[in-house]
Enzyme design. Structure first.
Site, short mmCIF file in Angstrom:
data_model
loop_
_atom_site.label_atom_id
_atom_site.label_comp_id
_atom_site.label_asym_id
_atom_site.label_seq_id
_atom_site.Cartn_x
_atom_site.Cartn_y
_atom_site.Cartn_z
N ASP A 1 -0.13 16.39 -1.84
CA ASP A 1 -0.31 15.58 -3.05
C ASP A 1 0.52 15.66 -3.97
OD1 ASP A 1 -3.21 14.21 -3.98
OD2 ASP A 1 -1.66 14.64 -5.42
N GLY B 1 -13.85 7.36 -8.13
CA GLY B 1 -12.33 7.85 -8.78
C GLY B 1 -11.31 7.72 -7.76
N HIS C 1 -6.22 3.23 0.13
CA HIS C 1 -6.15 3.61 1.71
C HIS C 1 -6.84 4.79 1.86
CE1 HIS C 1 -3.02 3.88 5.40
NE2 HIS C 1 -4.04 4.78 5.61
N HIS D 1 -8.85 14.41 0.66
CA HIS D 1 -8.14 15.49 0.15
C HIS D 1 -8.46 16.89 0.40
CE1 HIS D 1 -7.11 13.27 -3.84
NE2 HIS D 1 -8.04 12.60 -3.50
N CYS E 1 0.89 -1.23 -0.04
CA CYS E 1 -0.09 0.11 0.03
C CYS E 1 0.95 1.30 0.08
CB CYS E 1 -0.98 0.11 1.21
SG CYS E 1 -1.66 1.66 1.31
N HIS F 1 -8.41 8.14 2.41
CA HIS F 1 -7.80 9.60 2.60
C HIS F 1 -8.65 10.58 2.24
CE1 HIS F 1 -7.37 7.88 -1.57
NE2 HIS F 1 -7.41 9.18 -2.03
N THR G 1 -8.02 5.99 -6.56
CA THR G 1 -7.14 5.46 -7.21
C THR G 1 -6.18 4.73 -6.16
OG1 THR G 1 -5.84 7.35 -7.35
CG2 THR G 1 -7.13 6.86 -9.24
#
Ligand code: AMP
Ligand code: ZN
Length: 114
Positions: free
Chosen positions: A30, A93, A98, A102, A4, A100, A95
């Protein structure tokens, strides 16, 4: 969890630009920013997605939102506003498998997203 990418970032096996860390969460910029401010907040435990959340994760989720609120102030986007995004599953969406969040800010964001 092995293989991961975000677990590897948390464990410092892959480099990242750290924004914040405590016992429960890790926050980092990011790698492909979509706004002047774009960072991710992830739990240190491996939770694949929002589909996998359990009752026992309630306190962790509350903590994540409080960390986001504090970081938004620290990074100077709180007053103008910002967006918290969690992509879940293929149609959402997602990808990286894990959980998360944004955090996007520093510009005016459009709605609805694509
Ligand atoms: P999502 O598409 O919602 O699963 O978001 C995954 C995010 O992780 C994307 O915005 C990627 O740019 C970001 N990302 C992937 N690999 C890395 C990395 N090594 N360091 C920082 N961000 C990454
Ligand atoms: Zn993981």
């Amino acid at each position: 969890m092995e293989d991961c990418i975000f677990c590897k970032i948390i464990n410092q096996e892959i480099p990242s630009t750290k924004v914040y860390e405590d016992d429960l969460v890790y926050a980092f910029k990011d790698a492909d920013p979509q706004a002047p401010v774009h960072f991710l907040v992830v739990p240190k435990v491996h939770i694949p997605s929002a589909n996998d959340l359990k009752e026992e994760d309630q306190a962790l989720l509350g903590h994540i939102l409080l960390v986001i609120s504090r970081l938004a102030k620290d990074l100077g986007i709180a007053e103008a506003g910002y967006r918290i995004v969690n992509n879940c599953g293929e149609d959402g969406g997602q990808t990286v498998g894990h959980l998360h969040y944004h955090i996007l800010g520093g510009r005016s964001l459009q709605w609805p997203p694509g």
